[in-house]
Scaffold this active site. Sequence first.
Site, PDB file in Angstrom:
ATOM      1  N   GLY A  19       0.822  -1.221   0.000  1.00  0.00           N
ATOM      2  CA  GLY A  19       0.000   0.000   0.000  1.00  0.00           C
ATOM      3  C   GLY A  19       0.847   1.258   0.000  1.00  0.00           C
ATOM      4  O   GLY A  19       1.851   1.338   0.711  1.00  0.00           O
ATOM      5  N   ARG A  56       1.359  -5.194  -5.396  1.00  0.00           N
ATOM      6  CA  ARG A  56       1.510  -6.363  -4.527  1.00  0.00           C
ATOM      7  C   ARG A  56       1.797  -7.521  -5.480  1.00  0.00           C
ATOM      8  O   ARG A  56       0.934  -7.900  -6.265  1.00  0.00           O
ATOM      9  CB  ARG A  56       0.231  -6.615  -3.723  1.00  0.00           C
ATOM     10  CG  ARG A  56      -0.219  -5.406  -2.873  1.00  0.00           C
ATOM     11  CD  ARG A  56      -1.298  -5.819  -1.875  1.00  0.00           C
ATOM     12  NE  ARG A  56      -2.089  -4.705  -1.383  1.00  0.00           N
ATOM     13  CZ  ARG A  56      -1.790  -3.952  -0.314  1.00  0.00           C
ATOM     14  NH1 ARG A  56      -0.691  -4.162   0.352  1.00  0.00           N
ATOM     15  NH2 ARG A  56      -2.598  -2.977   0.073  1.00  0.00           N
ATOM     16  N   ASP A 105       4.378  -4.659   6.437  1.00  0.00           N
ATOM     17  CA  ASP A 105       4.683  -6.005   6.899  1.00  0.00           C
ATOM     18  C   ASP A 105       4.984  -7.012   5.766  1.00  0.00           C
ATOM     19  O   ASP A 105       6.035  -7.663   5.770  1.00  0.00           O
ATOM     20  CB  ASP A 105       3.445  -6.455   7.710  1.00  0.00           C
ATOM     21  CG  ASP A 105       3.727  -7.696   8.489  1.00  0.00           C
ATOM     22  OD1 ASP A 105       4.869  -7.853   8.938  1.00  0.00           O
ATOM     23  OD2 ASP A 105       2.805  -8.521   8.645  1.00  0.00           O
ATOM     24  N   THR A 118       3.685   2.498   6.270  1.00  0.00           N
ATOM     25  CA  THR A 118       2.311   1.986   6.270  1.00  0.00           C
ATOM     26  C   THR A 118       1.425   2.858   7.152  1.00  0.00           C
ATOM     27  O   THR A 118       1.826   3.226   8.265  1.00  0.00           O
ATOM     28  CB  THR A 118       2.225   0.520   6.761  1.00  0.00           C
ATOM     29  OG1 THR A 118       0.855   0.210   7.041  1.00  0.00           O
ATOM     30  CG2 THR A 118       3.030   0.251   8.016  1.00  0.00           C
ATOM     31  N   ASP A 141      -0.968   1.851   8.659  1.00  0.00           N
ATOM     32  CA  ASP A 141      -1.460   1.007   9.762  1.00  0.00           C
ATOM     33  C   ASP A 141      -0.610   1.154  11.026  1.00  0.00           C
ATOM     34  O   ASP A 141      -1.084   0.854  12.124  1.00  0.00           O
ATOM     35  CB  ASP A 141      -1.471  -0.473   9.348  1.00  0.00           C
ATOM     36  CG  ASP A 141      -2.296  -0.726   8.104  1.00  0.00           C
ATOM     37  OD1 ASP A 141      -3.147   0.123   7.784  1.00  0.00           O
ATOM     38  OD2 ASP A 141      -2.079  -1.760   7.443  1.00  0.00           O
ATOM     39  N   ASP A 145       1.720  -0.692  12.148  1.00  0.00           N
ATOM     40  CA  ASP A 145       1.688  -1.970  12.866  1.00  0.00           C
ATOM     41  C   ASP A 145       3.038  -2.683  12.886  1.00  0.00           C
ATOM     42  O   ASP A 145       3.108  -3.883  13.140  1.00  0.00           O
ATOM     43  CB  ASP A 145       0.616  -2.892  12.238  1.00  0.00           C
ATOM     44  CG  ASP A 145       0.854  -3.129  10.759  1.00  0.00           C
ATOM     45  OD1 ASP A 145       1.710  -2.458  10.165  1.00  0.00           O
ATOM     46  OD2 ASP A 145       0.172  -3.997  10.178  1.00  0.00           O
ATOM     47  N   ARG A 165      -6.018  -2.604   8.779  1.00  0.00           N
ATOM     48  CA  ARG A 165      -5.907  -4.075   8.663  1.00  0.00           C
ATOM     49  C   ARG A 165      -6.198  -4.732  10.006  1.00  0.00           C
ATOM     50  O   ARG A 165      -7.262  -4.499  10.556  1.00  0.00           O
ATOM     51  CB  ARG A 165      -4.516  -4.458   8.143  1.00  0.00           C
ATOM     52  CG  ARG A 165      -4.548  -5.655   7.217  1.00  0.00           C
ATOM     53  CD  ARG A 165      -3.172  -5.955   6.687  1.00  0.00           C
ATOM     54  NE  ARG A 165      -2.792  -5.104   5.594  1.00  0.00           N
ATOM     55  CZ  ARG A 165      -3.080  -5.352   4.316  1.00  0.00           C
ATOM     56  NH1 ARG A 165      -3.755  -6.417   3.998  1.00  0.00           N
ATOM     57  NH2 ARG A 165      -2.700  -4.538   3.359  1.00  0.00           N
TER      58      ARG A 165
HETATM   59  O1  F6P Z   1      -1.964  -1.663   4.743  1.00  0.00           O
HETATM   60  C1  F6P Z   1      -2.569  -0.486   4.323  1.00  0.00           C
HETATM   61  C2  F6P Z   1      -4.040  -0.699   4.027  1.00  0.00           C
HETATM   62  O2  F6P Z   1      -4.594   0.538   3.622  1.00  0.00           O
HETATM   63  C3  F6P Z   1      -4.858  -1.321   5.164  1.00  0.00           C
HETATM   64  O3  F6P Z   1      -5.182  -0.382   6.160  1.00  0.00           O
HETATM   65  C4  F6P Z   1      -6.051  -1.859   4.418  1.00  0.00           C
HETATM   66  O4  F6P Z   1      -6.647  -2.919   5.117  1.00  0.00           O
HETATM   67  C5  F6P Z   1      -5.423  -2.337   3.124  1.00  0.00           C
HETATM   68  O5  F6P Z   1      -4.194  -1.629   2.973  1.00  0.00           O
HETATM   69  C6  F6P Z   1      -6.264  -2.109   1.895  1.00  0.00           C
HETATM   70  O6  F6P Z   1      -5.585  -2.654   0.818  1.00  0.00           O
HETATM   71  P1  F6P Z   1      -5.964  -2.373  -0.709  1.00  0.00           P
HETATM   72  O7  F6P Z   1      -5.583  -0.956  -1.034  1.00  0.00           O
HETATM   73  O8  F6P Z   1      -5.154  -3.349  -1.470  1.00  0.00           O
HETATM   74  O9  F6P Z   1      -7.436  -2.567  -0.814  1.00  0.00           O
END
Ligand code: F6P
Length: 323
Positions: free
Chosen positions: A11, A72, A103, A126, A128, A130, A172
């Site tokens: 992300g 990803r 992560d 991130t 998050d 985390d 997340r």
């Molecule tokens: O890890 C960052 C994040 O924004 C999380 O908070 C969320 O759950 C996830 O990525 C969403 O991922 P995507 O943009 O692939 O939908």
Amino acid sequence: MKNIAVLTSGGDAPGMNACIRSIVRTASYKNIEVYGIQYGYQGLIENNLKIITNKDVGNTIHIGGTILKTARSDEFRLKKGRDKAYQNLKKNNIDGLIVLGGDGSLTGAKIFGDENKFPVIGIPCTIDNDLYGSDYSIGFASARETVVDAVDKIRDTAASHERIFIVEVMGRESGYLALESGIASGAEMILIPENKKEIKDVITDIKKINEEKKSIIIIYAEGCKLGRLDKISKKISKSIPGSNVRYSILGHIQRGGTAVPSDRILGTILGYKSVDSILNGEKNMMVGLVENKCLLTPLKEIINKERGINKEIMNISKIISNY
Ligand code: F6P
């Protein structure tokens, strides 16, 4: 070491560009060339990279997202994909890799570094927040700002219509973003996965608050998994006659936008430190800021240790939000 490469993975997070800028400018100061890999690990597998210069990173410090693009990559999860990535680094005479991500991206960095005995340095990026090994990750402060701004606006409607609002915040499995933005926006209730609750107990608490006031903001971390928000809203409405319940899922607005100054500064410091470390022979480490000091932590620890929530802050938030 003459050439290093940098990629952003997973992300996007505001402040990534400030960090890339710092990496390029630090490397240039130390007479090192920097290759920018496009689209994260997938770009490395596809040899999608080019040299980036001081000029290329001008005027980018404030911009959200990542000028290198991100992805990803499923192929990088496989040994075959990682072998291709390694061959491309060798082909371009690159002797070190800096990975900006969360992560999953740093897990990939660790496996890749171990497998190929290749120097890799990770940088925590991130929203998050985390990751173990840094008090804050790049992007978190900007996302927190966005959430607080959104909740301030929602509160106007909540107050005017005397409504109960559930606001879903990203993160997340982690409740960090929900907790800090909940505190800053004066939420009446903050629900995070680290403080597990049954829906029936949540409703009992809302009833209690509702006896005192009709306008209520509930910050709900996406990791709570108490069910769909439309269903939760209906349950609350049913249990509290006369209540007026709405929900709002903030979604990806939390990932975008201008990086706040603290993310620009964190990006700049960690970018500098990553280049300095890799040139000093460090490998398979993450650079982080802990109690205002730059620290290196082995990637092995980063991916195996839980960051956990700050329990003291969590308890303070309960007392202050008054439920
Ligand atoms: O890890 C960052 C994040 O924004 C999380 O908070 C969320 O759950 C996830 O990525 C969403 O991922 P995507 O943009 O692939 O939908």
